[in-house]
Design an enzyme around this catalytic site. Structure first.
Site, PDB file in Angstrom:
ATOM      1  N   GLU A   1       0.847  -1.210   0.000  1.00 27.37           N
ATOM      2  CA  GLU A   1       0.000   0.000   0.000  1.00 27.37           C
ATOM      3  C   GLU A   1       0.879   1.256   0.000  1.00 27.37           C
ATOM      4  O   GLU A   1       0.937   1.986   0.995  1.00 27.37           O
ATOM      5  CB  GLU A   1      -0.887  -0.011   1.255  1.00 27.37           C
ATOM      6  N   PRO A   2       1.584   1.506  -1.090  1.00 21.15           N
ATOM      7  CA  PRO A   2       2.464   2.684  -1.107  1.00 21.15           C
ATOM      8  C   PRO A   2       1.689   3.993  -1.197  1.00 21.15           C
ATOM      9  O   PRO A   2       0.759   4.116  -1.998  1.00 21.15           O
ATOM     10  CB  PRO A   2       3.292   2.466  -2.388  1.00 21.15           C
ATOM     11  N   GLY A   3       2.066   4.938  -0.373  1.00 21.69           N
ATOM     12  CA  GLY A   3       1.493   6.282  -0.459  1.00 21.69           C
ATOM     13  C   GLY A   3       2.558   7.216  -0.990  1.00 21.69           C
ATOM     14  O   GLY A   3       2.565   7.609  -2.153  1.00 21.69           O
TER      15      GLY A   3
ATOM     16  N   ARG B   1       4.107  19.064   7.311  1.00 24.36           N
ATOM     17  CA  ARG B   1       5.138  18.050   7.580  1.00 24.36           C
ATOM     18  C   ARG B   1       6.393  18.602   8.275  1.00 24.36           C
ATOM     19  O   ARG B   1       6.898  17.969   9.206  1.00 24.36           O
ATOM     20  CB  ARG B   1       5.522  17.305   6.296  1.00 24.36           C
TER      21      ARG B   1
ATOM     22  N   TYR C   1       6.645  16.702  11.746  1.00 18.29           N
ATOM     23  CA  TYR C   1       7.601  15.578  11.807  1.00 18.29           C
ATOM     24  C   TYR C   1       9.052  16.048  11.681  1.00 18.29           C
ATOM     25  O   TYR C   1       9.931  15.221  11.420  1.00 18.29           O
ATOM     26  CB  TYR C   1       7.345  14.595  10.658  1.00 18.29           C
TER      27      TYR C   1
ATOM     28  N   CYS D   1       0.086  32.662  12.202  1.00 20.33           N
ATOM     29  CA  CYS D   1       0.444  33.267  13.477  1.00 20.33           C
ATOM     30  C   CYS D   1       0.905  32.183  14.453  1.00 20.33           C
ATOM     31  O   CYS D   1       0.249  31.874  15.439  1.00 20.33           O
ATOM     32  CB  CYS D   1      -0.745  34.057  14.014  1.00 20.33           C
ATOM     33  N   GLU D   2       1.982  31.554  14.081  1.00 26.52           N
ATOM     34  CA  GLU D   2       2.675  30.506  14.837  1.00 26.52           C
ATOM     35  C   GLU D   2       4.108  30.599  14.331  1.00 26.52           C
ATOM     36  O   GLU D   2       4.354  31.192  13.283  1.00 26.52           O
ATOM     37  CB  GLU D   2       2.170  29.103  14.457  1.00 26.52           C
TER      38      GLU D   2
ATOM     39  N   TYR E   1       0.763  13.746   1.578  1.00 30.58           N
ATOM     40  CA  TYR E   1       0.444  14.340   2.889  1.00 30.58           C
ATOM     41  C   TYR E   1       0.701  15.847   2.901  1.00 30.58           C
ATOM     42  O   TYR E   1       1.108  16.412   3.909  1.00 30.58           O
ATOM     43  CB  TYR E   1       1.241  13.641   4.008  1.00 30.58           C
TER      44      TYR E   1
HETATM   45  N1  LLP Z   1      -0.924   1.541   4.678  1.00 26.25           N
HETATM   46  C1  LLP Z   1      -1.287   1.879   5.924  1.00 26.25           C
HETATM   47  C2  LLP Z   1      -2.133   0.971   6.670  1.00 26.25           C
HETATM   48  C3  LLP Z   1      -0.867   3.094   6.474  1.00 26.25           C
HETATM   49  O1  LLP Z   1      -1.216   3.412   7.712  1.00 26.25           O
HETATM   50  C4  LLP Z   1      -0.070   3.969   5.712  1.00 26.25           C
HETATM   51  C5  LLP Z   1       0.364   5.260   6.241  1.00 26.25           C
HETATM   52  C6  LLP Z   1       0.289   3.582   4.406  1.00 26.25           C
HETATM   53  C7  LLP Z   1      -0.157   2.360   3.927  1.00 26.25           C
HETATM   54  C8  LLP Z   1       1.114   4.443   3.489  1.00 26.25           C
HETATM   55  O2  LLP Z   1       2.372   4.739   3.991  1.00 26.25           O
HETATM   56  P1  LLP Z   1       3.454   5.463   3.042  1.00 26.25           P
HETATM   57  O3  LLP Z   1       3.753   4.523   1.882  1.00 26.25           O
HETATM   58  O4  LLP Z   1       2.856   6.721   2.563  1.00 26.25           O
HETATM   59  O5  LLP Z   1       4.642   5.682   3.896  1.00 26.25           O
HETATM   60  N2  LLP Z   1       1.533  11.924   7.420  1.00 26.25           N
HETATM   61  C9  LLP Z   1       2.769  11.192   7.589  1.00 26.25           C
HETATM   62  C10 LLP Z   1       2.661   9.767   7.126  1.00 26.25           C
HETATM   63  C11 LLP Z   1       1.573   9.024   7.860  1.00 26.25           C
HETATM   64  C12 LLP Z   1       1.413   7.667   7.315  1.00 26.25           C
HETATM   65  C13 LLP Z   1       0.226   6.989   7.923  1.00 26.25           C
HETATM   66  N3  LLP Z   1       0.014   5.697   7.382  1.00 26.25           N
HETATM   67  C14 LLP Z   1       3.874  11.928   6.829  1.00 26.25           C
HETATM   68  O6  LLP Z   1       3.582  12.928   6.173  1.00 26.25           O
HETATM   69  O7  LLP Z   1       5.047  11.527   6.916  1.00 26.25           O
END
Ligand code: LLP
Length: 403
Positions: free
Chosen positions: A262-264, A301, A305, A331-332, A359
């Protein structure tokens, strides 16, 4: 730092659509998807875009069109994917801490669900028995990821059913004859180390004998992408090769499992740019601030983070470099970069923030009653407005005037 849209293209888009502006490059998403499919060609693998990273329906539609499935983290993401025309069989809903009603809605929509709590699994079993194959999200007790806020598989993580509860899980499955089709884990985000994925598959492989209906091992997302100029790319073929080696050396009584991912970030981080414009330059004698017309309300981000995002002054690219602290208009103390070397920055210059696809817009807000930016998709050399910039009416839209 690999770049798919040129400075002059970005400059033209800023002039045409105004700033702040999110821009996404479709072909870069395709390039990333192809890196995944070719890297994993040695294995039976399938990919589902973790759309929490970016849910614009045009992006969902495009990603569907190149053959990738969609992974959702809320029922509304499921609805957006369906709205974008994605077939329910290509949609995965990996739940976390949700009500059983949402699981029912997902089942009614016909999408695959990964359940992450024993209580919901029990409710699921009572209602559906063996009539709807389902998955379980497990907590593998693996610490991984770029920082603790994005680490989800460790012993104190809220995510998934702890693997040490496997006996209870089995009991619920057997009592209700639930068909467990997938075992799922997601250990964290920003992972480059192939061995983390091997560790994950090893943990799950020890459980497969308990699940006779199992077809899929789902290792979640988390492939790291380069954010800093000196960052190296994640070696996808190396991860695939190591996973194949592990799976080939295990017999599983002749059973074969498909791997799901599940790549994001891997798909959409690098395709995205946030174009900002410099409102003010302030030299306080110690630091020079470049204050832009954006802030943590558009890209959280760096503040959330401590994430590094590369920044380029596309308006003055040959000038000498100086150190600037790039700040927002919220205003932060919202800061995109501290003492960063940039080509001399003047008021009115466009500063482009890289890796803004994942994100970025998705975590944006109207804090300080600022507008969310517009979004543009560049595909086949053509630019399409895919979300209009907020207007004043949007700030009032859901408010109810009672006084
Ligand atoms: N699958 C599940 C169940 C997840 O919880 C996540 C991310 C992904 C896949 C995708 O992960 P990725 O491939 O994008 O690393 N907002 C944070 C990242 C939070 C990720 C939450 N879960 C950031 O901007 O670094």
């Amino acid at each position: 730092m690999p770049q798919s849209l040129s400075h002059s293209q970005l400059n033209d888009l800023a002039e045409r659509f105004g700033t702040p502006l999110y821009v996404y490059h479709a072909e870069k998403i395709k390039e990333q998807y192809e890196k995944l499919t070719s890297g994993f060609s040695v294995i039976d693998a399938k990919f589902f875009f973790a759309c929490k990273a970016l849910t614009n329906i045009n992006i969902l539609k495009y990603i569907d069109s190149i053959g990738c499935g969609i992974d959702c983290s809320s029922i509304n993401e499921v609805k957006l994917a369906l709205h974008a025309g994605v077939h329910p069989h290509k949609i995965l809903y990996t739940s976390n801490g949700i009500s059983f009603e949402e699981i029912q809605e997902a089942v009614e929509a016909g999408v695959h669900v990964n359940i992450d709590s024993l209580s919901n699994l029990e409710k699921f079993g009572k209602k559906y028995g063996n009539s709807y194959p389902v998955g379980v999200r497990l907590r593998p007790n693996i610490l991984a990821g770029g920082n603790l806020k994005i680490s989800t598989g460790h012993e104190r993580s809220k995510f998934g059913i702890p693997i040490d509860r496997i006996d209870f899980l089995k009991q619920i499955v057997e009592e209700n004859q639930i068909k467990i089709k997938t075992l799922h884990i997601h250990t964290g985000s920003d992972i480059k180390d192939a061995d983390i994925f091997v560790h994950g598959v090893k943990v799950l492989s020890e459980l497969v004998s308990h699940f006779p209906d199992l077809e899929v091992i789902d290792l979640g997302g988390g492939f790291k992408v380069p954010y800093e100029p000196e960052d190296e790319e994640t070696d996808i073929a190396l991860i695939a090769g190591k996973l194949k080696k592990f799976l080939d050396s295990h017999v599983f009584n002749g059973r074969k499992f498909q791997l799901w991912f599940e790549p994001g970030k891997y798909l959409v981080s690098e395709c995205g740019y946030l174009i900002t414009q410099v409102n003010v330059i302030k030299d306080n004698g110690v630091q020079i601030f470049a204050g832009v017309n954006s802030g943590l309300n558009h890209l959280i981000r760096p503040m959330m983070y401590d994430a590094y995002h590369h920044i380029v002054n596309i308006s003055n690219p040959t000038a000498e470099e100086k150190a600037y602290t790039v700040t927002g208009y919220i205003c932060e103390t919202d800061t995109f970069a501290n003492d960063r070397l940039l080509h001399e920055v003047r008021e009115g210059d466009y500063l482009v923030i890289y890796n803004a696809g994942a994100y970025g817009f998705e975590m944006s807000s109207n804090y300080n009653s600022r507008y969310k930016p517009a979004e543009v998709l560049v595909k086949d050399g053509e630019a399409f407005l895919i979300r209009k910039r907020d207007e004043f009416e949007d700030l009032l839209r859901k408010q109810v005037k009672v006084l």
